[in-house]
Scaffold this motif. Structure first.
Motif, mmCIF file in Angstrom:
data_model
loop_
_atom_site.group_PDB
_atom_site.id
_atom_site.type_symbol
_atom_site.label_atom_id
_atom_site.label_comp_id
_atom_site.label_asym_id
_atom_site.label_seq_id
_atom_site.Cartn_x
_atom_site.Cartn_y
_atom_site.Cartn_z
ATOM 1 N N ALA A 189 -1.161 3.356 -0.312
ATOM 2 C CA ALA A 189 0.222 3.196 0.177
ATOM 3 C C ALA A 189 0.996 2.888 -0.957
ATOM 4 O O ALA A 189 2.240 3.583 -0.689
ATOM 5 C CB ALA A 189 0.130 1.635 0.777
ATOM 6 N N ILE A 190 0.940 2.474 -2.017
ATOM 7 C CA ILE A 190 1.755 2.743 -3.192
ATOM 8 C C ILE A 190 2.096 3.943 -3.847
ATOM 9 O O ILE A 190 3.136 4.324 -4.130
ATOM 10 C CB ILE A 190 1.059 1.325 -4.318
ATOM 11 C CG1 ILE A 190 1.170 0.172 -4.089
ATOM 12 C CG2 ILE A 190 2.108 1.819 -5.492
ATOM 13 C CD1 ILE A 190 0.462 -0.792 -4.812
ATOM 14 N N ALA A 191 0.736 4.740 -3.715
ATOM 15 C CA ALA A 191 1.010 6.217 -4.103
ATOM 16 C C ALA A 191 2.011 6.768 -3.271
ATOM 17 O O ALA A 191 2.757 7.825 -3.608
ATOM 18 C CB ALA A 191 -0.360 6.894 -4.194
ATOM 19 N N ARG A 192 2.068 6.425 -1.852
ATOM 20 C CA ARG A 192 3.201 6.974 -0.817
ATOM 21 C C ARG A 192 4.274 6.321 -1.016
ATOM 22 O O ARG A 192 5.238 6.538 -0.116
ATOM 23 C CB ARG A 192 2.449 6.950 0.479
ATOM 24 C CG ARG A 192 1.267 7.910 0.642
ATOM 25 C CD ARG A 192 0.540 7.759 1.779
ATOM 26 N NE ARG A 192 -0.484 8.689 2.119
ATOM 27 C CZ ARG A 192 -1.788 8.670 1.504
ATOM 28 N NH1 ARG A 192 -1.937 7.772 0.303
ATOM 29 N NH2 ARG A 192 -2.495 9.743 1.715
ATOM 30 N N GLY A 193 4.797 5.387 -2.083
ATOM 31 C CA GLY A 193 6.237 4.879 -2.376
ATOM 32 C C GLY A 193 6.167 3.604 -1.609
ATOM 33 O O GLY A 193 7.136 2.963 -1.624
ATOM 34 N N PHE A 194 5.062 2.739 -1.030
ATOM 35 C CA PHE A 194 5.310 1.332 -0.663
ATOM 36 C C PHE A 194 5.316 0.707 -1.921
ATOM 37 O O PHE A 194 4.701 0.410 -2.825
ATOM 38 C CB PHE A 194 3.774 1.234 -0.016
ATOM 39 C CG PHE A 194 3.790 -0.463 0.395
ATOM 40 C CD1 PHE A 194 4.711 -0.734 1.249
ATOM 41 C CD2 PHE A 194 2.721 -1.104 -0.336
ATOM 42 C CE1 PHE A 194 4.572 -2.213 1.561
ATOM 43 C CE2 PHE A 194 2.496 -2.226 0.135
ATOM 44 C CZ PHE A 194 3.376 -3.085 1.212
ATOM 45 N N LYS A 195 6.488 -0.240 -1.746
ATOM 46 C CA LYS A 195 6.896 -1.400 -2.574
ATOM 47 C C LYS A 195 6.763 -2.640 -2.008
ATOM 48 O O LYS A 195 7.689 -2.911 -1.173
ATOM 49 C CB LYS A 195 8.018 -1.301 -3.214
ATOM 50 C CG LYS A 195 8.173 0.007 -4.135
ATOM 51 C CD LYS A 195 9.447 0.373 -4.806
ATOM 52 C CE LYS A 195 9.447 1.595 -5.688
ATOM 53 N NZ LYS A 195 10.932 1.882 -6.394
ATOM 54 N N PRO A 196 5.863 -3.576 -2.116
ATOM 55 C CA PRO A 196 5.835 -5.006 -1.562
ATOM 56 C C PRO A 196 7.020 -5.520 -1.710
ATOM 57 O O PRO A 196 7.557 -5.882 -2.787
ATOM 58 C CB PRO A 196 4.531 -5.629 -1.925
ATOM 59 C CG PRO A 196 3.621 -4.410 -2.783
ATOM 60 C CD PRO A 196 4.825 -3.528 -3.120
ATOM 61 N N ASN A 197 7.645 -6.363 -0.658
ATOM 62 C CA ASN A 197 8.761 -7.139 -0.752
ATOM 63 C C ASN A 197 8.799 -8.128 0.603
ATOM 64 O O ASN A 197 7.929 -7.910 1.494
ATOM 65 C CB ASN A 197 10.068 -6.585 -0.935
ATOM 66 C CG ASN A 197 10.298 -5.540 0.067
ATOM 67 O OD1 ASN A 197 10.169 -5.481 1.136
ATOM 68 N ND2 ASN A 197 10.747 -4.166 -0.421
#
Length: 251
Positions: A168-176
């Motif tokens: 998910a992070i590799a696809r641009g996901f940034k937790p907030n």
């Protein structure tokens, strides 16, 4: 979290796991039911002795204890503001209860004593030895298998979660703190549940292909040795002495 404490070669590591389980249950139940600080302090002397035995691996045990204490510390914080007994001190809009701090600290200490008994007695054996010992102690086979598989595959589920999160992070996901983040985590958890179910089904079929019939055959059996009997007898004597000592030494 893998059990690195089981890798040692001290006397505690060499004891029969059946004896360690029984001794742990005796001390854990006694500490849990006791409301005497003196009994807990006397029991701590037994912990001190075991700590000296595993002194080279003591750092590993303390690291595990710190991890558990990070959750237990909230117990004290909760008790300070919710233990509605005794005098209270007003702090702005909140009420602080000194008795709550005292009682919370007592529960914190009691929990740490029990956790240390678990680390020194149970964590010094591998999960295979614990499962085998429970089998010898006539614990229901299905319960033993549930405990074994839970420990064995919780690490697999953790690794699967990390893979999904990295994807998910590799696809641009940034937790907030946004709806998008909550939805993404919901999808990750749902995907994890499906993967876990499919993997469990594959593992079960693979076990059936290898002749699994609902229980694991045990080829190597434990045998009580002199050191096991001495440790069990000493533990029982110490427990009785601690009870007797707490009756006279009260505070």
């Amino acid at each position: 979290m893998e059990n690195k404490l089981a890798e040692g070669k001290t006397l505690l590591h060499k004891l029969d796991p059946r004896v360690k389980i029984i001794v742990f249950l005796l001390f854990a139940i006694s500490c849990a039911l006791s409301s005497s600080l003196s009994f807990l302090l006397l029991s701590s002397l037994f912990l001190l002795g075991m700590g000296l035995v595993v002194r080279r691996d003591l750092t590993k045990a303390l690291k595990s204890l710190v991890f558990a204490d990070s959750f237990l510390i909230f117990l004290i914080i909760t008790m300070i503001f919710t233990y509605d007994k005794g005098k209270s001190v007003k702090l702005g809009m909140l009420y602080f209860y000194p008795e709550g701090l005292k009682y919370g600290a007592f529960l914190f200490f009691k929990s740490n004593v029990i956790l240390l008994f678990m680390l020194f007695l149970l964590a010094t054996s591998t999960v295979f030895e614990i499962a085998h010992a429970l089998h010898h102690l006539k614990v229901p086979s299905k319960l033993v298998q549930i405990l074994f598989f839970t420990f064995r595959y919780v690490h697999v589920i953790r690794d699967e979660y990390r893979k999904l999160l990295k994807a998910a992070i590799a696809r641009g996901f940034k937790p907030n703190t946004s709806i998008h983040t909550y939805k993404t985590y919901a999808f990750i958890v749902a995907n994890l549940i499906m993967r876990s179910y499919l993997k469990a089904d594959r593992i079960y079929k693979a076990m059936l292909c290898r002749g699994f019939k609902g229980e694991f055959p045990v080829y190597h059996h434990f045998h009580l040795e002199k050191k096991d009997i001495i440790f069990a007898a000493f533990s029982l004597i110490f427990l009785v002495t601690a009870f007797a000592g707490s009756m006279f030494w009260k505070f």
